[in-house]
Design a protein around this motif. Structure first.
Motif, short mmCIF file in Angstrom:
data_model
loop_
_atom_site.label_atom_id
_atom_site.label_comp_id
_atom_site.label_asym_id
_atom_site.label_seq_id
_atom_site.Cartn_x
_atom_site.Cartn_y
_atom_site.Cartn_z
N PRO A 88 0.43 15.81 11.44
CA PRO A 88 -0.25 16.62 10.42
C PRO A 88 0.64 16.84 9.20
N ILE A 89 0.01 16.93 8.04
CA ILE A 89 0.73 17.23 6.80
C ILE A 89 0.79 18.75 6.66
N LEU A 90 1.99 19.28 6.76
CA LEU A 90 2.18 20.73 6.68
C LEU A 90 2.12 21.19 5.23
N ALA A 91 1.90 22.47 5.04
CA ALA A 91 1.86 23.03 3.69
C ALA A 91 3.18 22.77 2.98
N GLY A 92 3.10 22.31 1.75
CA GLY A 92 4.30 21.98 0.99
C GLY A 92 4.79 20.57 1.18
N ARG A 93 4.09 19.80 2.02
CA ARG A 93 4.51 18.41 2.30
C ARG A 93 3.52 17.40 1.72
N LEU B 79 -5.75 16.12 5.92
CA LEU B 79 -4.33 16.38 6.17
C LEU B 79 -4.03 16.59 7.66
N ASP B 80 -5.04 16.50 8.51
CA ASP B 80 -4.83 16.65 9.95
C ASP B 80 -4.15 15.40 10.52
N GLN C 67 0.86 -1.18 0.00
CA GLN C 67 0.00 0.00 0.00
C GLN C 67 0.90 1.24 0.00
N THR C 68 0.63 2.18 -0.87
CA THR C 68 1.38 3.43 -0.90
C THR C 68 0.54 4.50 -0.21
N LEU C 69 1.07 5.01 0.90
CA LEU C 69 0.34 5.96 1.74
C LEU C 69 0.72 7.38 1.32
N VAL C 70 -0.25 8.12 0.84
CA VAL C 70 -0.03 9.50 0.43
C VAL C 70 -1.11 10.38 1.05
N PRO C 71 -0.80 11.63 1.36
CA PRO C 71 -1.82 12.53 1.94
C PRO C 71 -2.95 12.76 0.95
N ARG C 72 -4.17 12.78 1.46
CA ARG C 72 -5.34 13.02 0.62
C ARG C 72 -6.29 13.98 1.34
#
Length: 218
Positions: free
Chosen positions: A199-204, A65-66, A46-51
């Protein structure tokens, strides 16, 4: 190598490998460690990417993204995967994986409460609903499971445990470990450690982590 891995997992519940075996795939690494598990059809990797948008019954669909809450993977299964292997494709030092030792959770809430707490999956699985204990002895370990989204209390002591676990998780200090460089690899004991995504920060938003489950080590 396997003896060292077993010792490391026994001591702290996880092992981090910096820029590990860059020429190998995650499947090759998983096979070196143990027996890979396919949790669902065509689901070995499984490839985990922010959504920001995803299925409503998924963590990404709920939290976007929290930060994700602490959990053990597939805790609503009768037998959750024993280990999970995470490998960095694109990572950032300021988006760490957070971990909590289940042994500390047991010390804080008590084995008596967690061992008697009955939970059930939020939805039936394969047409039935299993009653599950948050803690139970399996072979020579105590298996811990937790997921505030996909598990719900199914007994009075379950309600007590639910409140106590949530309260403790809100004040405890997690381990923060960054899969920051390509090929950084993290092996986690899924029967012991709870983990969460920060959390996924802006630009990440390009963060990408591969995951493979293992049902046993060699």
């Amino acid at each position: 190598m396997t003896l060292e891995i077993r010792d490391g997992l026994r001591k702290v519940g996880y092992i981090f490998f910096s820029s590990h075996r860059p020429k190998d795939s995650i499947v090759e690494i998983a096979e070196r460690f143990g027996k890979p598990l396919v949790p669902w059809e065509n689901g070995l990797i499984q490839t985990l990417v922010p959504r920001t948008k995803a299925a409503p019954n998924s963590y990404s669909g709920i939290y976007g993204l929290d930060r994700f809450p602490f959990h053990s993977d597939l805790a609503h299964w009768r037998t959750p995967p024993r280990y999970l292997l995470l490998r960095c494709i694109t990572g950032f030092a300021d988006v760490p994986t957070l971990m909590i030792d289940g042994h500390d959770l047991i010390d804080a809430v008590s084995l008596d409460v967690l061992g008697r707490a009955i939970f059930k999956p939020r939805r039936p699985r394969e047409g039935s609903v299993s009653l599950l204990r948050l803690c139970e002895p399996v072979d020579d370990v105590v298996r811990v499971r937790w997921d505030e989204v996909f598990l719900k209390p199914a007994s009075r002591i379950g309600e007590v445990a639910n409140l106590r676990v949530r309260e403790w998780l809100s004040i405890c200090t997690p381990i923060a470990l960054s899969l920051a460089e390509t090929h950084d690899t993290l092996l986690i004991d899924n029967w012991r450690m709870l983990h969460a995504r920060s959390p996924i920060l802006a630009g990440r938003e390009t963060r990408a982590i591969e995951r493979v489950y293992l049902e046993a080590l060699h």
